[in-house]
Write a protein that holds these residues in place. Structure first.
Motif, PDB file in Angstrom:
ATOM      1  N   ILE A  52      32.849  40.776  38.525  1.00 56.97           N
ATOM      2  CA  ILE A  52      32.541  41.916  37.979  1.00 56.97           C
ATOM      3  C   ILE A  52      31.896  42.622  39.673  1.00 56.97           C
ATOM      4  O   ILE A  52      31.328  41.784  40.602  1.00 56.97           O
ATOM      5  CB  ILE A  52      30.308  41.235  37.420  1.00 56.97           C
ATOM      6  CG1 ILE A  52      31.094  40.951  36.656  1.00 56.97           C
ATOM      7  CG2 ILE A  52      31.123  42.665  37.144  1.00 56.97           C
ATOM      8  CD1 ILE A  52      30.075  39.939  34.886  1.00 56.97           C
ATOM      9  N   TYR A  53      31.969  43.690  39.957  1.00 57.26           N
ATOM     10  CA  TYR A  53      32.239  45.070  40.570  1.00 57.26           C
ATOM     11  C   TYR A  53      31.895  45.893  40.552  1.00 57.26           C
ATOM     12  O   TYR A  53      31.832  46.833  38.943  1.00 57.26           O
ATOM     13  CB  TYR A  53      33.477  45.237  41.317  1.00 57.26           C
ATOM     14  CG  TYR A  53      34.380  43.935  41.736  1.00 57.26           C
ATOM     15  CD1 TYR A  53      33.891  43.605  43.518  1.00 57.26           C
ATOM     16  CD2 TYR A  53      35.472  43.064  41.248  1.00 57.26           C
ATOM     17  CE1 TYR A  53      34.502  42.181  43.678  1.00 57.26           C
ATOM     18  CE2 TYR A  53      35.928  42.253  41.634  1.00 57.26           C
ATOM     19  CZ  TYR A  53      35.620  41.647  43.196  1.00 57.26           C
ATOM     20  OH  TYR A  53      36.436  41.017  43.641  1.00 57.26           O
ATOM     21  N   ALA A  54      30.421  46.082  40.942  1.00 58.79           N
ATOM     22  CA  ALA A  54      28.951  47.454  40.164  1.00 58.79           C
ATOM     23  C   ALA A  54      29.206  48.661  41.265  1.00 58.79           C
ATOM     24  O   ALA A  54      29.110  48.052  42.383  1.00 58.79           O
ATOM     25  CB  ALA A  54      28.261  46.922  39.577  1.00 58.79           C
ATOM     26  N   GLY A  55      29.515  49.545  41.742  1.00 59.11           N
ATOM     27  CA  GLY A  55      28.718  50.275  41.895  1.00 59.11           C
ATOM     28  C   GLY A  55      27.723  51.323  42.041  1.00 59.11           C
ATOM     29  O   GLY A  55      26.917  50.856  41.073  1.00 59.11           O
ATOM     30  N   SER A  56      27.035  50.871  43.105  1.00 59.41           N
ATOM     31  CA  SER A  56      25.041  51.014  43.316  1.00 59.41           C
ATOM     32  C   SER A  56      25.033  52.095  44.451  1.00 59.41           C
ATOM     33  O   SER A  56      24.553  51.569  45.420  1.00 59.41           O
ATOM     34  CB  SER A  56      24.632  50.327  42.776  1.00 59.41           C
ATOM     35  OG  SER A  56      22.920  50.324  43.043  1.00 59.41           O
ATOM     36  N   GLY A  57      24.639  53.571  44.137  1.00 64.29           N
ATOM     37  CA  GLY A  57      24.308  53.866  45.117  1.00 64.29           C
ATOM     38  C   GLY A  57      25.441  54.426  46.628  1.00 64.29           C
ATOM     39  O   GLY A  57      26.463  54.332  45.910  1.00 64.29           O
ATOM     40  N   PRO A  58      25.208  53.813  47.923  1.00 67.15           N
ATOM     41  CA  PRO A  58      26.710  53.820  48.367  1.00 67.15           C
ATOM     42  C   PRO A  58      27.605  52.446  48.228  1.00 67.15           C
ATOM     43  O   PRO A  58      28.486  51.975  49.170  1.00 67.15           O
ATOM     44  CB  PRO A  58      25.912  53.904  49.929  1.00 67.15           C
ATOM     45  CG  PRO A  58      24.080  52.873  49.654  1.00 67.15           C
ATOM     46  CD  PRO A  58      24.446  53.342  48.204  1.00 67.15           C
ATOM     47  N   ASP A  59      26.956  50.985  47.639  1.00 69.08           N
ATOM     48  CA  ASP A  59      27.328  49.569  47.382  1.00 69.08           C
ATOM     49  C   ASP A  59      28.127  49.448  46.729  1.00 69.08           C
ATOM     50  O   ASP A  59      28.133  49.650  45.490  1.00 69.08           O
ATOM     51  CB  ASP A  59      25.949  48.779  47.969  1.00 69.08           C
ATOM     52  CG  ASP A  59      25.272  49.122  48.953  1.00 69.08           C
ATOM     53  OD1 ASP A  59      25.795  49.427  49.709  1.00 69.08           O
ATOM     54  OD2 ASP A  59      23.996  49.264  48.732  1.00 69.08           O
ATOM     55  N   ILE A  60      29.173  48.484  47.055  1.00 71.09           N
ATOM     56  CA  ILE A  60      29.691  47.954  46.017  1.00 71.09           C
ATOM     57  C   ILE A  60      29.524  46.347  45.938  1.00 71.09           C
ATOM     58  O   ILE A  60      29.844  45.794  47.350  1.00 71.09           O
ATOM     59  CB  ILE A  60      31.246  48.027  45.972  1.00 71.09           C
ATOM     60  CG1 ILE A  60      32.293  50.057  45.906  1.00 71.09           C
ATOM     61  CG2 ILE A  60      32.449  46.984  45.029  1.00 71.09           C
ATOM     62  CD1 ILE A  60      33.926  49.905  45.921  1.00 71.09           C
ATOM     63  N   PHE A  61      28.682  46.180  45.195  1.00 70.76           N
ATOM     64  CA  PHE A  61      28.397  45.173  44.912  1.00 70.76           C
ATOM     65  C   PHE A  61      29.405  43.827  43.670  1.00 70.76           C
ATOM     66  O   PHE A  61      29.831  44.335  43.444  1.00 70.76           O
ATOM     67  CB  PHE A  61      26.850  44.900  44.144  1.00 70.76           C
ATOM     68  CG  PHE A  61      26.080  45.103  45.173  1.00 70.76           C
ATOM     69  CD1 PHE A  61      25.972  44.589  46.367  1.00 70.76           C
ATOM     70  CD2 PHE A  61      25.053  46.283  44.751  1.00 70.76           C
ATOM     71  CE1 PHE A  61      25.132  45.360  47.172  1.00 70.76           C
ATOM     72  CE2 PHE A  61      24.292  47.421  45.915  1.00 70.76           C
ATOM     73  CZ  PHE A  61      24.128  46.197  45.880  1.00 70.76           C
ATOM     74  N   GLU A  62      29.592  43.004  44.024  1.00 73.34           N
ATOM     75  CA  GLU A  62      30.757  41.525  43.898  1.00 73.34           C
ATOM     76  C   GLU A  62      29.612  40.501  43.757  1.00 73.34           C
ATOM     77  O   GLU A  62      28.698  40.625  44.029  1.00 73.34           O
ATOM     78  CB  GLU A  62      31.005  41.016  44.593  1.00 73.34           C
ATOM     79  CG  GLU A  62      32.822  39.835  43.935  1.00 73.34           C
ATOM     80  CD  GLU A  62      33.017  39.106  45.541  1.00 73.34           C
ATOM     81  OE1 GLU A  62      33.804  40.245  45.136  1.00 73.34           O
ATOM     82  OE2 GLU A  62      32.330  38.714  46.032  1.00 73.34           O
ATOM     83  N   TYR A  63      29.507  40.322  41.787  1.00 75.70           N
ATOM     84  CA  TYR A  63      29.126  39.383  40.821  1.00 75.70           C
ATOM     85  C   TYR A  63      29.729  37.826  40.563  1.00 75.70           C
ATOM     86  O   TYR A  63      30.856  38.207  40.077  1.00 75.70           O
ATOM     87  CB  TYR A  63      27.963  39.422  40.079  1.00 75.70           C
ATOM     88  CG  TYR A  63      27.332  41.019  40.073  1.00 75.70           C
ATOM     89  CD1 TYR A  63      25.767  40.555  40.435  1.00 75.70           C
ATOM     90  CD2 TYR A  63      27.325  41.868  40.172  1.00 75.70           C
ATOM     91  CE1 TYR A  63      24.871  41.917  40.704  1.00 75.70           C
ATOM     92  CE2 TYR A  63      26.635  42.944  40.384  1.00 75.70           C
ATOM     93  CZ  TYR A  63      25.321  43.187  40.546  1.00 75.70           C
ATOM     94  OH  TYR A  63      24.170  43.858  41.514  1.00 75.70           O
ATOM     95  N   SER A  64      29.274  36.605  40.881  1.00 76.06           N
ATOM     96  CA  SER A  64      30.224  35.648  40.826  1.00 76.06           C
ATOM     97  C   SER A  64      29.824  34.685  40.054  1.00 76.06           C
ATOM     98  O   SER A  64      28.283  34.599  40.402  1.00 76.06           O
ATOM     99  CB  SER A  64      30.787  35.292  42.592  1.00 76.06           C
ATOM    100  OG  SER A  64      31.164  36.161  43.097  1.00 76.06           O
ATOM    101  N   TRP A  65      29.962  33.915  39.175  1.00 77.60           N
ATOM    102  CA  TRP A  65      28.850  32.833  38.030  1.00 77.60           C
ATOM    103  C   TRP A  65      29.835  31.440  39.487  1.00 77.60           C
ATOM    104  O   TRP A  65      30.996  31.558  39.808  1.00 77.60           O
ATOM    105  CB  TRP A  65      30.335  33.400  36.498  1.00 77.60           C
ATOM    106  CG  TRP A  65      29.763  31.942  35.797  1.00 77.60           C
ATOM    107  CD1 TRP A  65      30.037  30.833  35.946  1.00 77.60           C
ATOM    108  CD2 TRP A  65      28.471  31.892  35.887  1.00 77.60           C
ATOM    109  NE1 TRP A  65      29.419  29.826  34.955  1.00 77.60           N
ATOM    110  CE2 TRP A  65      28.042  30.870  35.180  1.00 77.60           C
ATOM    111  CE3 TRP A  65      27.149  32.601  35.932  1.00 77.60           C
ATOM    112  CZ2 TRP A  65      27.478  29.915  34.195  1.00 77.60           C
ATOM    113  CZ3 TRP A  65      25.762  31.940  34.832  1.00 77.60           C
ATOM    114  CH2 TRP A  65      26.067  31.030  34.544  1.00 77.60           C
ATOM    115  N   THR A  66      29.000  30.996  39.660  1.00 75.90           N
ATOM    116  CA  THR A  66      29.277  30.063  40.175  1.00 75.90           C
ATOM    117  C   THR A  66      28.783  28.449  39.257  1.00 75.90           C
ATOM    118  O   THR A  66      29.327  27.038  39.783  1.00 75.90           O
ATOM    119  CB  THR A  66      28.095  29.447  41.037  1.00 75.90           C
ATOM    120  OG1 THR A  66      26.773  29.469  40.190  1.00 75.90           O
ATOM    121  CG2 THR A  66      26.943  30.155  41.618  1.00 75.90           C
TER     122      THR A  66
END
Length: 186
Positions: free
Chosen positions: A48-62
């Motif tokens: 999952i990639y999410a835009g938050s303010g100036p950032d792109i975060f990557e969420y990964s399932w372990t």
């Protein structure tokens, strides 16, 4: 299913057979404007990639928990849409984001390098203040990046092999909204 909430979280919704269970999988510092699912690292793993303010975060399932890492950060940006796709029509997925902070509405590209195991960023062009998508808009088999500006103007970005070219005025309609590229006539 996955969805973003402006209050700063990304959620996972799971159908149990009789009801939906919703769980927050990760937060972000300033709210999540957009989230998308994709293979941004080209390793056959959906993240999952999410835009938050100036950032792109990557969420990964372990396998037992979700982790969050920063894929990119754009100083002063306010990302409004994030998508994953092969915008250069080369079969390599990249992350594309629209920025509604400056009047020009930059469109960003984020690429993962499997050799150095790092992310790099570039600016595709301007005119992406509201939304961005990747697809074959001309029905010619070539994947391009499409952007929507708040004035309703659409811009098409094509990769030439060394630089981005743009075509403005693709469907110049007034109004704000979202953009999707595809065969709407089936």
């Amino acid at each position: 299913s996955f969805f973003a909430n402006p209050s700063s979280s990304v959620y996972e919704g799971t159908w149990t057979g009789s009801t939906w269970t919703v769980v927050a999988i990760g937060s972000a510092p300033v709210g999540v404007a957009a989230a998308t699912l994709g293979n941004g690292r080209n390793d056959a793993t959906q993240r999952i990639y999410a835009g938050s303010g100036p950032d792109i975060f990557e969420y990964s399932w372990t396998g037992s928990t979700w982790t969050r890492a920063t894929a990119a950060s754009f100083s002063g940006a306010n990302l409004s849409k994030v998508v994953v796709g092969a915008g250069r029509s080369d079969g390599v997925n990249r992350i594309y984001a629209s920025d509604n902070n400056p009047a020009s509405g930059p469109c960003y590209e984020v690429s993962f390098n499997t050799v150095t195991v790092s992310w790099s960023t570039a600016t595709v062009g301007t005119g992406a203040k509201q939304s961005v998508d990747v697809g074959v808009g001309r029905n010619d088999g070539i994947t391009r990046v499409y952007a929507l500006h708040e004035a309703g103007e659409h811009t098409e970005f094509s990769w030439t092999g060394s630089t981005w070219s743009s075509t403005s005025g693709v469907g110049n309609q007034q109004g704000n909204g979202d953009l999707r590229v595809g065969d709407g006539r089936g």
